[in-house]
Scaffold this active site. Structure first.
Site, short mmCIF file in Angstrom:
data_model
loop_
_atom_site.label_atom_id
_atom_site.label_comp_id
_atom_site.label_asym_id
_atom_site.label_seq_id
_atom_site.Cartn_x
_atom_site.Cartn_y
_atom_site.Cartn_z
N GLY A 15 -1.06 -5.25 2.74
CA GLY A 15 -1.66 -4.02 2.21
C GLY A 15 -3.11 -3.84 2.64
O GLY A 15 -3.68 -4.67 3.35
N VAL A 17 -5.88 -3.98 0.87
CA VAL A 17 -6.77 -5.03 0.38
C VAL A 17 -6.41 -6.37 1.01
O VAL A 17 -7.29 -7.16 1.39
CB VAL A 17 -6.71 -5.14 -1.17
CG1 VAL A 17 -7.49 -6.35 -1.67
CG2 VAL A 17 -7.24 -3.86 -1.81
N ARG A 42 10.57 -5.82 3.08
CA ARG A 42 10.34 -4.94 4.24
C ARG A 42 9.43 -5.58 5.28
O ARG A 42 9.54 -5.32 6.46
CB ARG A 42 9.64 -3.63 3.79
CG ARG A 42 10.47 -2.65 3.02
CD ARG A 42 9.65 -1.36 2.81
NE ARG A 42 8.47 -1.55 1.97
CZ ARG A 42 8.46 -1.53 0.65
NH1 ARG A 42 9.58 -1.31 0.01
NH2 ARG A 42 7.35 -1.69 -0.04
N CYS A 131 -12.08 -1.11 -8.72
CA CYS A 131 -13.10 -1.06 -7.66
C CYS A 131 -14.29 -0.14 -7.99
O CYS A 131 -15.36 -0.28 -7.39
CB CYS A 131 -12.47 -0.66 -6.34
SG CYS A 131 -11.22 0.61 -6.48
N HIS A 245 -16.42 3.75 -2.15
CA HIS A 245 -16.44 4.58 -3.36
C HIS A 245 -17.89 4.86 -3.74
O HIS A 245 -18.71 3.95 -3.80
CB HIS A 245 -15.79 3.82 -4.53
CG HIS A 245 -14.29 3.69 -4.42
ND1 HIS A 245 -13.54 4.30 -3.47
CD2 HIS A 245 -13.42 3.00 -5.20
CE1 HIS A 245 -12.26 4.01 -3.65
NE2 HIS A 245 -12.17 3.21 -4.70
N ASN A 318 -15.01 -0.39 -1.29
CA ASN A 318 -14.03 -0.64 -2.35
C ASN A 318 -13.04 -1.75 -1.99
O ASN A 318 -12.48 -2.39 -2.88
CB ASN A 318 -13.25 0.64 -2.68
CG ASN A 318 -12.64 1.29 -1.45
OD1 ASN A 318 -13.37 1.70 -0.54
ND2 ASN A 318 -11.33 1.38 -1.41
P1 A2P Z 1 4.80 -4.15 1.83
O1 A2P Z 1 3.78 -3.91 2.92
O2 A2P Z 1 5.89 -5.04 2.27
O3 A2P Z 1 5.26 -2.87 1.16
P2 A2P Z 1 -1.20 -1.02 -0.37
O4 A2P Z 1 -2.09 -1.18 -1.57
O5 A2P Z 1 -1.96 -0.87 0.90
O6 A2P Z 1 -0.17 0.05 -0.58
O7 A2P Z 1 -0.39 -2.40 -0.20
C1 A2P Z 1 0.42 -2.92 -1.23
C2 A2P Z 1 0.83 -4.34 -0.86
O8 A2P Z 1 1.62 -4.87 -1.90
C3 A2P Z 1 1.68 -4.44 0.38
O9 A2P Z 1 1.42 -5.68 1.03
C4 A2P Z 1 3.08 -4.42 -0.17
O10 A2P Z 1 4.05 -5.00 0.69
C5 A2P Z 1 2.90 -5.28 -1.40
N1 A2P Z 1 3.89 -5.06 -2.46
C6 A2P Z 1 4.24 -3.91 -3.04
N2 A2P Z 1 5.18 -4.11 -4.00
C7 A2P Z 1 5.42 -5.45 -4.00
C8 A2P Z 1 6.30 -6.30 -4.75
N3 A2P Z 1 7.11 -5.81 -5.69
N4 A2P Z 1 6.30 -7.62 -4.48
C9 A2P Z 1 5.48 -8.13 -3.54
N5 A2P Z 1 4.61 -7.38 -2.79
C10 A2P Z 1 4.60 -6.06 -3.03
#
Ligand code: A2P
Length: 340
Positions: A15, A17, A42, A131, A245, A318
């Site tokens: 993600g 962060v 994914r 943040c 921010h 942020n």
């Molecule tokens: P993924 O990239 O496989 O969807 P952002 O804040 O930029 O949207 O990123 C969210 C992060 O949290 C991503 O790495 C996402 O993975 C991960 N994520 C979202 N839902 C879950 C979950 N249920 N379990 C583990 N990781 C998660």
């Protein structure tokens, strides 16, 4: 036996962060023994760079978390809630970037430069603040050395990366279509188009008319500063920037708080920089503070509308001090205090 070189797992490594987290851990030479990068199914199999290695991302499961001493979580509240019991049960510590546990009485909410000592009473989870709360609490903490705080009002101008990678992509694609003179794609992350717009809504509305983000700012600031009675009102807006921010803040004190003393207190506050030369148009903005780990304050002035008031502007990356850097600093604080 306290750990000084923990086995680390990052939930949400792919993600917005998570990416910055890896860069900050590299820059600070964070003392880790091993590193696991986790996300959803994914992303399993993706490779992310850390120092001179490519690490394969794994799906977040209890099996994958086994053996970790320290888990950073920047995913969703649901993911934080799902994995916290397992992490605590394993005797590991979770540093959580989400809002799931921030207001729970047995969970410290920590900005190391303000209330680092609160890590001492953790029971397995430590939350990092929202943040927008972090820079504000840092500035307020500095100012209260001059005079007790009575009331805070704040308006925020929040970047799209605070919502996550998908929101940044939404802004980029809308700007690109605008640049080409094409119809702007319909929004899917935000309730309205974000390009060329300002949305007076960050998160969902509560019954009192404030959004969840505004309530978080109020409740978290009170908890971090240990000031339950602080009068507080926020308006949070999303603006079409990517990182950084900004906040316009008005503070009322219970007695005299001379501007010079406030300026001095802010300059002495660890993690905070005063950038304030209005005659030369020098003040913090998203573009001149992004990539920096500190919070920036400028436009300092007396608020003439009240007896003992100060107004200021502050801007913070942020993804760094608002999230990843603060999380890593908490881990460093735990190691320093032998609480890991
Ligand atoms: P993924 O990239 O496989 O969807 P952002 O804040 O930029 O949207 O990123 C969210 C992060 O949290 C991503 O790495 C996402 O993975 C991960 N994520 C979202 N839902 C879950 C979950 N249920 N379990 C583990 N990781 C998660």
């Amino acid at each position: 036996m306290p750990k000084s070189r923990p086995n680390v797992a990052v939930i949400g490594a792919t993600g917005a962060v998570g990416d910055v987290f890896l860069r900050v851990a590299e820059e600070r030479n964070f003392p880790l023994n091993s590193l696991k990068l986790l996300a959803t199914a994914r992303s399993a199999g993706k490779r992310l760079r850390f120092l001179d290695a490519d690490i394969v991302v794994e799906e977040t499961t209890e099996a994958a978390l086994k053996g970790a001493d320290l888990v950073f979580c920047s995913a969703t509240s649901a993911a934080s809630r799902q994995y916290a019991p397992f992490i605590i049960g394993e005797g590991a510590v979770m540093i959580d970037d989400g809002s799931a546990f921030r207001m729970q009485a047995n969970v410290p909410l920590v900005i190391p430069e303000v209330n680092g000592e609160d890590v001492e009473w953790h029971e397995g989870i430590i939350s990092i603040p929202n943040c927008t709360t972090t820079p504000l609490a840092m500035a307020l903490h500095a100012m209260r050395q001059v005079a007790p705080l009575r009331r805070v009002t704040v308006a925020t101008y929040q970047a799209t990366s605070g919502t996550g990678a998908a929101a940044v992509e939404e802004l980029r694609s809308q700007l690109a279509a605008f640049g080409r003179g094409e119809p702007i794609p319909l929004p899917s992350v935000y309730p309205h188009q974000i390009a060329m717009n300002v949305l007076p809504q960050v998160d969902v509305f509560g019954e009192d008319g404030y959004t969840a983000e505004e309530a978080k700012m109020r409740n978290e600031t009170r908890k971090i500063l240990h000031l339950d009675g602080l009068q507080f009102s926020a308006t949070c807006a999303r603006v079409p920037t990517i990182v950084g921010h900004a906040e316009a803040v008005h503070v009322e004190f219970t007695g005299p708080a001379p501007l010079a003393a406030i300026r001095e207190a802010l300059s002495k506050q660890a993690g905070l920089v005063v950038m304030d030369d209005p005659a030369n148009s020098v003040y913090p903005m998203p573009l001149n503070t992004a990539g920096d780990d500190r919070a920036f304050v400028g436009r300092l002035r007396v608020d003439e509308s009240t007896d003992y008031g100060i107004a200021f502007w502050c801007v913070t990356d942020n993804l760094r001090k608002g999230a990843a850097t603060n999380a890593i600093q908490i881990a460093e604080e735990l190691i320093k205090r032998g609480r890991l």
